[in-house]
Scaffold this active site. Structure first.
Site, short mmCIF file in Angstrom:
data_model
loop_
_atom_site.label_atom_id
_atom_site.label_comp_id
_atom_site.label_asym_id
_atom_site.label_seq_id
_atom_site.Cartn_x
_atom_site.Cartn_y
_atom_site.Cartn_z
N HIS A 163 10.19 21.19 48.38
CA HIS A 163 10.83 21.51 47.09
C HIS A 163 12.19 22.18 47.33
O HIS A 163 13.16 21.87 46.64
CB HIS A 163 9.98 22.49 46.28
CG HIS A 163 8.63 22.00 45.90
ND1 HIS A 163 7.48 22.48 46.45
CD2 HIS A 163 8.25 21.05 45.01
CE1 HIS A 163 6.43 21.88 45.90
NE2 HIS A 163 6.87 21.00 45.03
N GLN A 181 -1.75 14.80 33.97
CA GLN A 181 -1.68 13.89 35.11
C GLN A 181 -2.86 14.07 36.06
O GLN A 181 -2.89 13.46 37.13
CB GLN A 181 -0.34 14.02 35.83
CG GLN A 181 -0.10 15.32 36.56
CD GLN A 181 1.35 15.43 37.03
OE1 GLN A 181 2.26 15.65 36.25
NE2 GLN A 181 1.57 15.27 38.33
N LYS A 232 8.61 11.80 48.86
CA LYS A 232 7.21 11.93 49.28
C LYS A 232 6.31 11.21 48.26
O LYS A 232 5.36 10.53 48.62
CB LYS A 232 6.87 13.41 49.41
CG LYS A 232 5.43 13.78 49.21
CD LYS A 232 4.66 13.62 50.48
CE LYS A 232 3.20 13.97 50.38
NZ LYS A 232 2.64 14.28 49.10
N SER A 262 1.94 20.53 48.53
CA SER A 262 1.21 21.73 48.09
C SER A 262 -0.27 21.58 48.39
O SER A 262 -0.99 22.57 48.55
CB SER A 262 1.41 21.94 46.59
OG SER A 262 2.78 21.96 46.29
#
Ligand code: PAF
Length: 277
Positions: free
Chosen positions: A37, A61, A149, A186
């Site tokens: 990020h 999502q 990514k 993450s």
């Protein structure tokens, strides 16, 4: 750095900057920030005078069986990292700010949302396209940056912004990797030590597929071998290893740029990665 939780305050700040002739960038995130990020945030400084980041763990999502409730939330740490990076605005709406009780509108990029990731996470890109459309309309940036990514996500967002004539430039940022090749995510915090040791094999295998396809090997053979290697290495299952047209994600045609994309499970953690051929 201003931390703002409402659309009204965000629009006031961004509107004032725009009136002053400044360009505004947005890096949308779900928090739990890592160097992937932060590289997007750094990239933003070359593209705009004012940098905004949004942090919103978007419930729409996640499927009911997915990790919405356990998704890492590290707000204080995230804000400290963004402050240190010199970000101007952090937009952190809560769920009621983003979705009113009677919210009924969904954004769907047809076709692109149903293949690859979409086959395994059918609602995922509808949730992503809807929230990203809202974030772009709420913050009105000149440019928005998304990590490669999540390559298919980037393709879906580009198509959505183009189809809806959103006045924003969508830019991709290169994947940042750990020293052993594992793409930063993450969700890597979910991996046990044993799984973490195996995880870089995903990058190794798709790199191998890219090299073989470049050398003229049959795509099906390269993908099948990579799948088998991942399973032997300890991946519980492989959702897909695929080579697609890098722009449309259709089956690749002669002379077109290609991308290798993969998703596989290590225990309870689903990892995705991709690389250019
Ligand atoms: O990539 C993410 O973190 C999310 O999918 C995004 C783009 C912020 C939308 O919630």
């Amino acid at each position: 750095m201003q931390v703002v939780r409402t659309v009204t305050e965000t629009r006031q700040l961004v509107g004032a900057w725009r009136q002053g002739g400044e360009r505004i960038s947005l890096v949308p995130t779900m928090g739990a920030l890592h160097d992937g990020h932060m590289s997007l945030v750094r990239q933003a400084s070359d593209l705009a005078e004012r940098r905004a980041v949004s942090i919103f763990v978007n419930p729409t999502q996640f499927a009911p069986n997915e990790d919405f409730t356990t998704y890492p939330r590290t707000e204080e740490r995230d804000l400290a990292m963004l402050e240190k990076a010199g970000v101007d605005l952090v937009f952190m709406p809560d769920v009621t700010q983003m979705y009113k009780d009677d919210h009924r509108t969904k954004v769907e990029v047809q076709g692109l949302s149903q293949i690859l990731e979409g086959q395994f996470r059918p609602q995922f890109f509808i949730g992503v396209a809807t929230v990203v459309a809202k974030l772009l309309i709420q913050t009105m940036p000149d440019v928005a940056i998304f990590g490669e990514k999540d390559y298919q996500q980037l393709c879906v967002i580009r198509a959505m912004a183009r189809d809806l004539d959103l006045p924003v430039e969508i830019v991709g940022g290169a994947t940042v990797r750990e020293s052993d090749g594992l793409a930063m995510s993450s969700r890597n915090t979910y991996l046990s030590n044993t799984e973490r040791a195996v995880a870089p094999r995903l990058h190794e295998e798709i790199t191998g597929v890219a090299a073989r396809v470049k050398d003229g090997d049959a795509i099906e053979d390269a993908c099948a071998d990579a799948t088998q290697q991942l399973e032997s290495a300890g991946f519980k299952s492989v959702d897909y290893v695929a080579v697609r047209d890098a722009e449309t994600l259709d089956m690749p045609g002669p002379g077109r740029p290609m991308r290798v994309l993969a998703a596989a499970w290590l225990g309870k953690t689903r990892l995705i990665d991709n690389i250019a051929v």
